[in-house]
Write a protein that holds these residues in place. Structure first.
Motif, short mmCIF file in Angstrom:
data_model
loop_
_atom_site.label_atom_id
_atom_site.label_comp_id
_atom_site.label_asym_id
_atom_site.label_seq_id
_atom_site.Cartn_x
_atom_site.Cartn_y
_atom_site.Cartn_z
N ASN A 1 -2.53 1.75 2.73
CA ASN A 1 -1.42 1.55 3.67
C ASN A 1 -1.47 0.20 4.38
OD1 ASN A 1 -0.29 3.98 3.07
ND2 ASN A 1 -1.23 5.09 4.78
N GLY A 2 -1.81 -0.83 3.59
CA GLY A 2 -1.73 -2.20 4.13
C GLY A 2 -2.96 -2.68 4.89
N PHE A 3 -4.01 -1.84 4.94
CA PHE A 3 -5.22 -2.25 5.66
C PHE A 3 -6.45 -2.06 4.77
CE2 PHE A 3 -2.15 -1.80 8.90
CZ PHE A 3 -2.50 -2.72 9.87
N VAL A 4 -7.50 -2.81 5.10
CA VAL A 4 -8.69 -2.82 4.25
C VAL A 4 -9.82 -2.02 4.89
CG1 VAL A 4 -10.48 -4.30 3.22
CG2 VAL A 4 -8.10 -5.07 3.25
N GLY A 5 -10.48 -1.22 4.05
CA GLY A 5 -11.76 -0.61 4.41
C GLY A 5 -12.79 -1.19 3.46
N ASP A 6 -13.95 -1.56 3.99
CA ASP A 6 -14.95 -2.27 3.18
C ASP A 6 -16.31 -1.67 3.50
OD1 ASP A 6 -16.32 -4.14 1.69
OD2 ASP A 6 -15.74 -5.87 2.89
N ASN A 7 -17.01 -1.18 2.47
CA ASN A 7 -18.35 -0.64 2.72
C ASN A 7 -19.22 -0.73 1.47
OD1 ASN A 7 -17.83 3.04 2.73
ND2 ASN A 7 -17.02 1.50 1.36
N ALA A 8 -20.52 -0.74 1.70
CA ALA A 8 -21.47 -0.88 0.58
C ALA A 8 -22.74 -0.11 0.89
CB ALA A 8 -21.80 -2.35 0.36
N ARG A 9 -23.40 0.27 -0.18
CA ARG A 9 -24.63 1.04 -0.04
C ARG A 9 -25.54 0.73 -1.24
NH1 ARG A 9 -23.94 7.40 0.00
NH2 ARG A 9 -22.08 6.96 1.21
N THR A 10 -26.84 0.80 -1.03
CA THR A 10 -27.80 0.64 -2.12
C THR A 10 -28.52 1.96 -2.34
OG1 THR A 10 -28.11 -1.70 -1.63
CG2 THR A 10 -29.85 -0.63 -2.90
N MET B 257 -9.83 5.52 -6.62
CA MET B 257 -8.84 4.78 -5.82
C MET B 257 -7.44 5.27 -6.11
SD MET B 257 -10.29 0.87 -5.98
CE MET B 257 -12.06 0.60 -5.71
N GLU B 258 -7.14 5.40 -7.40
CA GLU B 258 -5.81 5.85 -7.81
C GLU B 258 -5.53 7.24 -7.24
OE1 GLU B 258 -5.25 5.20 -12.01
OE2 GLU B 258 -3.30 6.20 -11.89
N GLU B 259 -6.51 8.12 -7.36
CA GLU B 259 -6.33 9.49 -6.87
C GLU B 259 -6.05 9.54 -5.38
OE1 GLU B 259 -9.31 11.58 -10.16
OE2 GLU B 259 -9.93 11.51 -8.06
N LEU B 260 -6.63 8.59 -4.65
CA LEU B 260 -6.49 8.61 -3.18
C LEU B 260 -5.38 7.69 -2.69
CD1 LEU B 260 -10.29 8.72 -2.37
CD2 LEU B 260 -8.63 10.46 -1.74
N GLY B 261 -4.68 7.03 -3.61
CA GLY B 261 -3.57 6.15 -3.21
C GLY B 261 -4.03 4.82 -2.64
N ALA B 262 -5.21 4.39 -3.06
CA ALA B 262 -5.73 3.10 -2.60
C ALA B 262 -5.74 2.10 -3.76
CB ALA B 262 -7.15 3.27 -2.07
N THR B 263 -5.80 0.82 -3.44
CA THR B 263 -5.99 -0.19 -4.49
C THR B 263 -7.19 -1.05 -4.14
OG1 THR B 263 -4.46 -1.69 -3.39
CG2 THR B 263 -3.54 -0.30 -5.13
N SER B 264 -7.77 -1.62 -5.17
CA SER B 264 -8.98 -2.43 -4.97
C SER B 264 -8.64 -3.75 -4.29
CB SER B 264 -9.64 -2.72 -6.32
OG SER B 264 -10.64 -3.69 -6.17
N ALA C 126 -8.00 3.64 6.33
CA ALA C 126 -8.52 2.79 5.24
C ALA C 126 -10.05 2.93 5.16
CB ALA C 126 -8.13 1.33 5.48
N GLY C 127 -10.69 3.02 6.30
CA GLY C 127 -12.14 3.16 6.34
C GLY C 127 -12.58 4.49 5.72
N ARG C 128 -11.86 5.53 6.08
CA ARG C 128 -12.21 6.87 5.56
C ARG C 128 -12.05 6.90 4.03
NH1 ARG C 128 -8.72 10.51 4.39
NH2 ARG C 128 -7.16 9.65 5.80
N VAL C 129 -10.98 6.30 3.53
CA VAL C 129 -10.75 6.28 2.09
C VAL C 129 -11.83 5.45 1.38
CG1 VAL C 129 -9.15 5.47 0.30
CG2 VAL C 129 -8.29 6.77 2.26
N ALA C 130 -12.15 4.29 1.94
CA ALA C 130 -13.19 3.43 1.32
C ALA C 130 -14.52 4.17 1.28
CB ALA C 130 -13.32 2.12 2.10
N ALA D 207 -14.30 -2.11 -1.54
CA ALA D 207 -13.32 -2.63 -0.58
C ALA D 207 -11.94 -2.28 -1.10
CB ALA D 207 -13.46 -4.14 -0.43
N VAL D 208 -11.17 -1.53 -0.29
CA VAL D 208 -9.84 -1.09 -0.75
C VAL D 208 -8.75 -1.39 0.27
CG1 VAL D 208 -10.74 0.80 -2.18
CG2 VAL D 208 -10.14 1.25 0.22
#
Ligand code: MF3
Ligand code: CO
Length: 255
Positions: free
Chosen positions: A105-114, A48-55, A16-20, A101-102
């Motif tokens: 597979n049932g887990f969240v990856g969350d990251n931000a950048r400026t 997100m759609e391309e990688l199979g993730a949801t927001s 999840a982290g890698r995808v986020a 944040a996505v």
């Protein structure tokens, strides 16, 4: 209780982290003068759609208002939870924070950048660089045996030493099957206080730093958080895993 992840859960959190991180990276690459924050958010939704993730942000409810976008894009005096708009077109000199944040597979990856759209004044570069460094200063404290307050106080001290202010009203958080788990992780506090950190905890550490006063306000859209003095601000976030050795940054993109 702060959840301790099993090995199987950690494996999912890594993915999840890698995808986020991949989505955030692709969005950052698309930041350029002329693109609207609505288009940028739509691009995020497509990645997100391309990688199979949801927001994890879309439709997120807090109080009356559910969040209407797939990612959070906050420009200049906007700190977090900005709402993409066709009317908000990025231009030279803008400071753009993107928070992804996505669920994967049932887990969240969350990251931000400026990121900034050059040219910007030196004090803005100092703000952005210090906020990113503050994130790594905080992560370095995420070791077994340390306490949560060690992360918070390290971030605060680093930011204030650099003559900037840490936001009080928004905090980092535990992350796992839900975007927000225990504990809350303030970016200010006292060393050697709070819960003891243990291997297997997964945390989203996210310093939010203002050029002027630490005070923030909520706009009438119910989401967008801006600095009270309307001066610029910055935000960096990683999802990390506490291990017996060094903390593992789950949203760090190895290229
Ligand atoms: N990713 C943000 C965080 O770091 C929250 C998502 S924005 C929201 O916690 F709209 F969903 F709240
Ligand atoms: Co977060």
């Amino acid at each position: 209780m702060i959840p301790i992840k099993t090995d199987a859960e950690i494996k999912c959190m890594r993915e999840a982290g890698r995808v986020a991180a991949t989505i955030l990276d692709k969005m950052v690459a698309a930041v350029a003068p002329g693109i609207s924050t609505y288009e940028l958010d739509q691009l995020g939704a497509r990645f997100m759609e391309e990688l199979g993730a949801t927001s994890a942000s879309y439709n997120y409810k807090s109080g009356k208002h559910s969040y209407p976008c797939y990612t959070c894009i906050s420009v200049n005096e906007e700190l977090v939870h900005g709402i993409g708009s066709l009317k908000k077109i990025l231009k030279q000199g803008d400071i753009v924070s993107i928070d992804v944040a996505v669920f994967y597979n049932g887990f969240v990856g969350d990251n931000a950048r400026t990121v900034v759209l050059e040219p910007v004044p030196a004090n803005i570069l100092h703000l952005v660089k210090t906020t990113e460094e503050a994130l790594y200063v905080g992560i370095a404290q995420a070791c077994p045996g340390n306490k949560l307050g060690d992360i918070s106080s390290a971030i605060q001290q680093f930011v204030e030493k650099n003559k900037l202010s840490v936001v009080r009203d928004f905090v980092g958080h535990g992350v796992g099957r839900d975007m927000h788990e225990e504990p809350q992780i303030p970016n200010f506090g006292k060393p050697k206080t709070g819960p003891i950190l243990k291997a297997g905890m997964t945390l989203a550490i996210e310093p939010m730093v203002n050029l002027g006063s630490h005070k923030v306000e909520l706009l009438s859209d119910g989401w967008t958080v801006v600095t009270a003095d309307r001066k610029p601000c910055a935000h960096f976030e990683h999802t990390i895993l506490i291990t017996e050795k060094k903390p593992e940054i789950l949203t760090f993109l190895k290229k």
